[in-house]
Design an enzyme around this catalytic site. Structure first.
Site, PDB file in Angstrom:
ATOM      1  N   CYS A   1       3.488  19.896  23.734  1.00  0.00           N
ATOM      2  CA  CYS A   1       2.733  19.807  25.212  1.00  0.00           C
ATOM      3  C   CYS A   1       1.894  18.725  24.596  1.00  0.00           C
ATOM      4  CB  CYS A   1       1.777  21.417  25.525  1.00  0.00           C
ATOM      5  SG  CYS A   1       0.505  22.260  24.088  1.00  0.00           S
TER       6      CYS A   1
ATOM      7  N   ASN B   1      -2.161  21.068  22.585  1.00  0.00           N
ATOM      8  CA  ASN B   1      -1.931  22.203  21.557  1.00  0.00           C
ATOM      9  C   ASN B   1      -2.795  23.269  21.637  1.00  0.00           C
ATOM     10  OD1 ASN B   1      -1.249  21.758  18.037  1.00  0.00           O
ATOM     11  ND2 ASN B   1       0.101  22.632  19.233  1.00  0.00           N
TER      12      ASN B   1
ATOM     13  N   CYS C   1      -2.538  25.888  24.804  1.00  0.00           N
ATOM     14  CA  CYS C   1      -2.146  26.439  25.804  1.00  0.00           C
ATOM     15  C   CYS C   1      -0.141  27.297  24.911  1.00  0.00           C
ATOM     16  CB  CYS C   1      -1.724  26.313  26.955  1.00  0.00           C
ATOM     17  SG  CYS C   1      -3.166  25.845  27.908  1.00  0.00           S
ATOM     18  N   ARG C   2       0.355  26.096  25.713  1.00  0.00           N
ATOM     19  CA  ARG C   2       1.871  26.219  26.482  1.00  0.00           C
ATOM     20  C   ARG C   2       2.514  26.433  24.954  1.00  0.00           C
ATOM     21  NH1 ARG C   2       2.302  21.700  30.270  1.00  0.00           N
ATOM     22  NH2 ARG C   2       0.938  20.810  29.019  1.00  0.00           N
ATOM     23  N   SER C   3       2.377  24.790  23.756  1.00  0.00           N
ATOM     24  CA  SER C   3       3.132  24.628  22.772  1.00  0.00           C
ATOM     25  C   SER C   3       3.039  25.549  21.509  1.00  0.00           C
ATOM     26  CB  SER C   3       2.692  23.851  21.883  1.00  0.00           C
ATOM     27  OG  SER C   3       1.813  22.979  21.888  1.00  0.00           O
TER      28      SER C   3
ATOM     29  N   ASP D   1       1.154  23.467  33.150  1.00  0.00           N
ATOM     30  CA  ASP D   1       0.594  24.131  32.338  1.00  0.00           C
ATOM     31  C   ASP D   1      -0.337  25.109  32.689  1.00  0.00           C
ATOM     32  OD1 ASP D   1      -1.940  23.076  31.277  1.00  0.00           O
ATOM     33  OD2 ASP D   1      -1.866  21.099  31.854  1.00  0.00           O
TER      34      ASP D   1
END
Ligand code: 4NP
Length: 148
Positions: free
Chosen positions: A3, A6, A8-10, A119
């Protein structure tokens, strides 16, 4: 799993994927990175840690790192969270063989739709939705890449 930050999402994608890999008895190496460098060395965002915890998943062993061009050689498959991450990764690729490894992760469960994982950084209410999307995506990755 890639993302922007690195944090939040990934990290959620890495944690969810690692658990499914283990549950399925696979020996895949799973890692995550961000295209940006702002948060290198940091823990995942507290909101990602919290949503993972509600699903009995601990992601506090992770630390942010920046995606490197060499990752395009190290890994067999590289999953971007959204179209912007996808473009940033592709811009580091020199060969078609590297570009072919890169895919937007939601295109695995939902082929051809180019759906981005939103995001959640600037709001507070998107983290459970991100978790659910990534759970769907990682399940599809297991099915697609583990079939003999
Ligand atoms: P991520 O979220 O890409 O899912 O880790 C973000 C984290 C940090 C920023 C943007 C998105 N930021 O602008 O610092």
């Amino acid at each position: 799993m890639v993302c922007l930050g690195n944090i939040c999402r990934s990290p959620l994608a890495e944690g969810i994927m690692k658990r499914k890999v283990s549950e399925n008895g696979l020996d895949w190496v799973v890692d995550s990175a961000g295209t940006g460098s702002w948060h290198v060395g940091k823990l995942p965002d507290s909101r990602s840690i919290a949503v993972a915890q509600t699903h009995d998943l601990d992601i506090t062993d992770q630390r942010a790192r920046q995606f490197q061009a060499s990752d395009l050689d190290t890994y067999d498959a590289i999953f971007a969270m959204d179209a912007s991450n996808y473009r940033d990764i592709i811009s580091l690729a020199n060969h078609a063989s590297q570009k072919d490894k890169v895919e937007m992760i939601m295109n695995i469960p939902r082929p051809g739709m180019n759906t981005g994982v939103p995001d959640p950084y600037w709001g507070d209410d998107g983290f459970e939705n991100v978790y659910q999307m990534l759970d769907e995506a990682c399940e599809a990755v297991i099915k697609k890449f583990s079939t003999p």
